[in-house]
Write a protein that holds these residues in place. Structure first.
Motif, PDB file in Angstrom:
ATOM      1  N   UNK A 160     -22.352 -20.858  58.499  1.00 15.15           N
ATOM      2  CA  UNK A 160     -22.023 -19.666  58.652  1.00 15.15           C
ATOM      3  C   UNK A 160     -20.815 -19.277  57.676  1.00 15.15           C
ATOM      4  N   UNK A 161     -20.454 -20.284  56.768  1.00 16.82           N
ATOM      5  CA  UNK A 161     -19.077 -19.677  56.236  1.00 16.82           C
ATOM      6  C   UNK A 161     -19.156 -18.678  55.248  1.00 16.82           C
ATOM      7  N   UNK A 162     -20.405 -18.362  54.485  1.00 11.94           N
ATOM      8  CA  UNK A 162     -20.590 -17.335  53.581  1.00 11.94           C
ATOM      9  C   UNK A 162     -20.706 -16.087  54.086  1.00 11.94           C
ATOM     10  N   UNK A 163     -21.361 -16.071  55.448  1.00 18.10           N
ATOM     11  CA  UNK A 163     -21.559 -15.095  56.315  1.00 18.10           C
ATOM     12  C   UNK A 163     -20.348 -14.447  56.869  1.00 18.10           C
ATOM     13  N   UNK A 164     -19.514 -15.322  57.251  1.00 18.09           N
ATOM     14  CA  UNK A 164     -18.036 -14.901  57.625  1.00 18.09           C
ATOM     15  C   UNK A 164     -17.074 -14.402  56.566  1.00 18.09           C
ATOM     16  N   UNK A 165     -17.126 -15.093  55.620  1.00 19.51           N
ATOM     17  CA  UNK A 165     -16.580 -14.323  54.353  1.00 19.51           C
ATOM     18  C   UNK A 165     -17.092 -13.065  54.048  1.00 19.51           C
ATOM     19  N   UNK A 166     -18.135 -13.077  53.884  1.00 17.07           N
ATOM     20  CA  UNK A 166     -18.862 -11.527  53.577  1.00 17.07           C
ATOM     21  C   UNK A 166     -18.315 -10.598  54.687  1.00 17.07           C
ATOM     22  N   UNK A 167     -18.457 -10.806  55.929  1.00 21.17           N
ATOM     23  CA  UNK A 167     -18.085  -9.895  56.950  1.00 21.17           C
ATOM     24  C   UNK A 167     -16.389  -9.395  56.877  1.00 21.17           C
ATOM     25  N   UNK A 168     -15.635 -10.590  56.500  1.00 17.34           N
ATOM     26  CA  UNK A 168     -14.240 -10.564  56.390  1.00 17.34           C
ATOM     27  C   UNK A 168     -13.986  -9.459  55.155  1.00 17.34           C
ATOM     28  N   UNK A 169     -14.593  -9.747  54.162  1.00 20.07           N
ATOM     29  CA  UNK A 169     -14.474  -8.859  52.861  1.00 20.07           C
ATOM     30  C   UNK A 169     -14.968  -7.611  53.185  1.00 20.07           C
ATOM     31  N   UNK A 170     -16.093  -7.265  53.821  1.00 20.60           N
ATOM     32  CA  UNK A 170     -16.431  -6.031  54.141  1.00 20.60           C
ATOM     33  C   UNK A 170     -15.454  -5.371  54.698  1.00 20.60           C
ATOM     34  N   UNK A 171     -14.456  -5.693  55.671  1.00 18.72           N
ATOM     35  CA  UNK A 171     -13.523  -5.147  56.412  1.00 18.72           C
ATOM     36  C   UNK A 171     -12.505  -4.909  55.604  1.00 18.72           C
ATOM     37  N   UNK A 172     -12.133  -5.855  54.468  1.00 16.79           N
ATOM     38  CA  UNK A 172     -10.980  -5.550  53.935  1.00 16.79           C
ATOM     39  C   UNK A 172     -11.352  -4.372  52.553  1.00 16.79           C
ATOM     40  N   UNK A 173     -12.577  -4.612  52.266  1.00 15.48           N
ATOM     41  CA  UNK A 173     -12.952  -3.500  51.472  1.00 15.48           C
ATOM     42  C   UNK A 173     -12.652  -2.095  51.869  1.00 15.48           C
ATOM     43  N   UNK A 174     -13.355  -1.930  53.284  1.00 17.40           N
ATOM     44  CA  UNK A 174     -13.073  -0.632  53.605  1.00 17.40           C
ATOM     45  C   UNK A 174     -11.636  -0.332  53.846  1.00 17.40           C
ATOM     46  N   UNK A 175     -10.696  -1.288  54.340  1.00 19.72           N
ATOM     47  CA  UNK A 175      -9.259  -1.227  54.423  1.00 19.72           C
ATOM     48  C   UNK A 175      -8.755  -0.720  53.230  1.00 19.72           C
ATOM     49  N   UNK A 176      -9.323  -1.550  51.893  1.00 17.52           N
ATOM     50  CA  UNK A 176      -8.704  -1.138  50.739  1.00 17.52           C
ATOM     51  C   UNK A 176      -8.909   0.506  50.340  1.00 17.52           C
ATOM     52  N   UNK A 177     -10.013   1.097  50.752  1.00 14.82           N
ATOM     53  CA  UNK A 177     -10.307   2.326  50.422  1.00 14.82           C
ATOM     54  C   UNK A 177      -9.415   3.209  51.314  1.00 14.82           C
ATOM     55  N   UNK A 178      -8.818   3.110  52.542  1.00 12.90           N
ATOM     56  CA  UNK A 178      -7.933   3.691  53.306  1.00 12.90           C
ATOM     57  C   UNK A 178      -6.787   3.711  52.683  1.00 12.90           C
ATOM     58  N   UNK A 179      -6.369   2.377  52.152  1.00 11.46           N
ATOM     59  CA  UNK A 179      -4.891   2.180  51.829  1.00 11.46           C
ATOM     60  C   UNK A 179      -4.762   2.883  50.395  1.00 11.46           C
ATOM     61  N   UNK A 180      -5.740   3.008  49.548  1.00  5.81           N
ATOM     62  CA  UNK A 180      -5.483   3.762  48.401  1.00  5.81           C
ATOM     63  C   UNK A 180      -5.449   5.174  48.582  1.00  5.81           C
ATOM     64  N   UNK A 181      -6.468   5.784  49.680  1.00  4.91           N
ATOM     65  CA  UNK A 181      -6.137   7.068  50.005  1.00  4.91           C
ATOM     66  C   UNK A 181      -4.907   7.406  50.667  1.00  4.91           C
ATOM     67  N   UNK A 182      -4.196   6.406  51.429  1.00  7.75           N
ATOM     68  CA  UNK A 182      -2.942   6.640  52.182  1.00  7.75           C
ATOM     69  C   UNK A 182      -1.822   6.763  50.884  1.00  7.75           C
ATOM     70  N   UNK A 183      -2.094   5.716  50.068  1.00  5.04           N
ATOM     71  CA  UNK A 183      -1.058   5.733  49.099  1.00  5.04           C
ATOM     72  C   UNK A 183      -0.873   7.195  47.920  1.00  5.04           C
ATOM     73  N   UNK A 184      -2.061   7.293  47.546  1.00  3.62           N
ATOM     74  CA  UNK A 184      -2.237   8.689  46.686  1.00  3.62           C
ATOM     75  C   UNK A 184      -1.821  10.034  47.652  1.00  3.62           C
TER      76      UNK A 184
END
Length: 433
Positions: free
Chosen positions: A230-254
């Motif tokens: 299940x390595x790919x699934x766990x990595x994809x799930x982790x990356x999905x959360x990081x992507x959402x965090x990235x969008x919030x972080x960009x809005x926070x910075x701007x």
């Protein structure tokens, strides 16, 4: 039969409630807090006196050559005032250090103890990684909040009041009006935009906790992940959360950049107007060069704390958001708690009896149906059954990790709910799988 939580659900918190929760930890050192505040006021009074000495020095030097010897005393007073500002500030921090660190220690310990009192259900439903991150951010927020609220916002407001009063008493009323308008505009803009930005900060906190939880849980269960490839699934799930965090972080910075730009515009306009008024006063003779220097020095002194005030307010709001999640853990009710007057178990022989015990972890599936059996003292009983039949549930109920939905479990004829959990568990030995 449906099994429900016995403890109350955490209520929605607000900043005032969070601060009220923190207040008792400060009262442990009332003397230190009072001394620190006294040193704070002395430091600010010394700081406000610095431009006055500088004004007198400039005026003395601008007068006549005969007066050139006079500024020596003023120079010494100027240096002493600046030294007092620094020394009183450092003493204040040293006095208050024990208050801050003790508060962090006591709150962290209280949360840790409370988490151990909560039920197994709570810990199975919560992700340890996210919870540990909430506690870490919350304890850091306490130190920031205590230091910056008492030693930055309060003294800045005091200094603003002193400077505005000096300008109003000694110079044309327009100086005080421009100062107040600039400060009011700055504070209003800062508060409004910061409240708007808090949505992004809260979202970042939530997504950061989720990502951290998924990463830690996946690594703690490394063997299971490998079993099922299940390595790919766990990595994809982790990356999905990081992507959402990235969008919030960009809005926070701007949004932060927008706030900083707006603050810069307000300060620049206010400073320019005040310098223009002072320059006109020098030209028409109503103000001396020393007055011009004094007004400019006060503007510089106000500019730094005002600019810092915006940062401090933002960070305090962030700290309150971080502390809010940690204090919410303290409001989580205990599902299994000792009854008032619970007995302390003290025995060397234990006869256990399950009497028509019913139990289910939730209303969707009942695990135990009218289970009854005896385990006489000194005897050995083996429980066998298919996976999921409830074998582990029996031991969890005996340990009182959960309370039965119906029926009862007795030990030497006493319902285990009438016994203290600590004394009950002290009499039980277990070898986990």
């Amino acid at each position: 039969m449906r099994f429900t939580h016995s403890g109350p659900a955490p209520t929605e918190r607000n900043d005032a409630k969070t601060l009220k929760t923190l207040l008792p930890y400060l009262l442990e050192f009332k003397g230190r807090v009072a001394l620190a505040l006294s040193l704070l006021m002395l430091a600010k009074l010394a700081n406000v006196s610095v431009p006055w000495f500088l004004k007198d020095i400039v005026d003395q030097l601008s007068a006549t050559q005969a007066a050139l010897a006079m500024p020596l005393g003023l120079v010494a007073a100027y240096g002493l005032a600046r030294l007092a500002t620094s020394v009183f500030g450092e003493l204040r921090d040293a006095v208050f250090a024990k208050v801050t660190q003790r508060a962090i220690r006591r709150i962290a310990l209280q949360v840790f103890e409370h988490l151990h009192r909560l039920s197994l259900r709570f810990h199975l439903e919560r992700q340890t990684g996210g919870m540990s991150r909430d506690i870490e951010r919350g304890t850091k927020g306490i130190g920031f909040l205590l230091n910056f609220t008492l030693f930055n916002i309060l003294p800045t407001l005091v200094e603003i009041g002193l400077v505005a009063g000096i300008l109003l008493v000694n110079y044309h009323w327009s100086f005080a009006v421009v100062t107040f308008l600039t400060i009011a505009s700055y504070i209003g803009f800062t508060l409004g935009v910061t409240e708007w930005r808090m949505v992004f900060r809260r979202s970042m906190n939530e997504l950061d906790s989720q990502a951290n939880s998924k990463a830690i849980d996946a690594l703690l269960n490394y063997e299971t992940v490998k079993y099922f490839g299940n390595e790919r699934y766990e990595v994809a799930r982790y990356d999905g959360n990081l992507a959402s965090w990235e969008r919030s972080a960009v809005r926070n910075q701007t949004s932060l950049n927008f706030l900083n730009a707006g603050q810069g515009v307000i300060i620049a306009v206010g400073v320019t107007v005040l310098v223009g008024l002072a320059a006109r006063g020098v030209v028409d003779g109503s103000m001396s060069v020393g007055d011009m220097v004094l007004v400019n020095a006060y503007l510089i002194q106000l500019y730094a704390p005002l600019n810092f005030l915006g940062f401090v307010y933002r960070e305090i709001k962030h700290s309150l958001a971080d502390m809010e999640r940690m204090f919410t853990l303290l409001e989580q009710g205990e599902e299994v708690a000792d009854r008032p007057g619970a007995q302390t178990l003290a025995t060397r022989q234990a006869a256990i009896r399950f009497e028509q015990v019913q139990f289910g972890y939730d209303g969707k599936r009942q695990i135990l149906h009218d289970v009854s059996f005896d385990i006489p003292a000194g005897k050995t009983v083996a429980v066998v059954g298919a996976s999921g039949a409830g074998k582990s549930t029996l031991s969890r109920l005996l340990f009182r990790f959960y309370d039965v939905g119906a029926g009862r479990i007795t030990l030497n004829g006493v319902d285990i709910r009438e016994l203290t959990q600590a004394s009950l568990r002290a009499h039980i030995g277990i070898v986990p799988q």
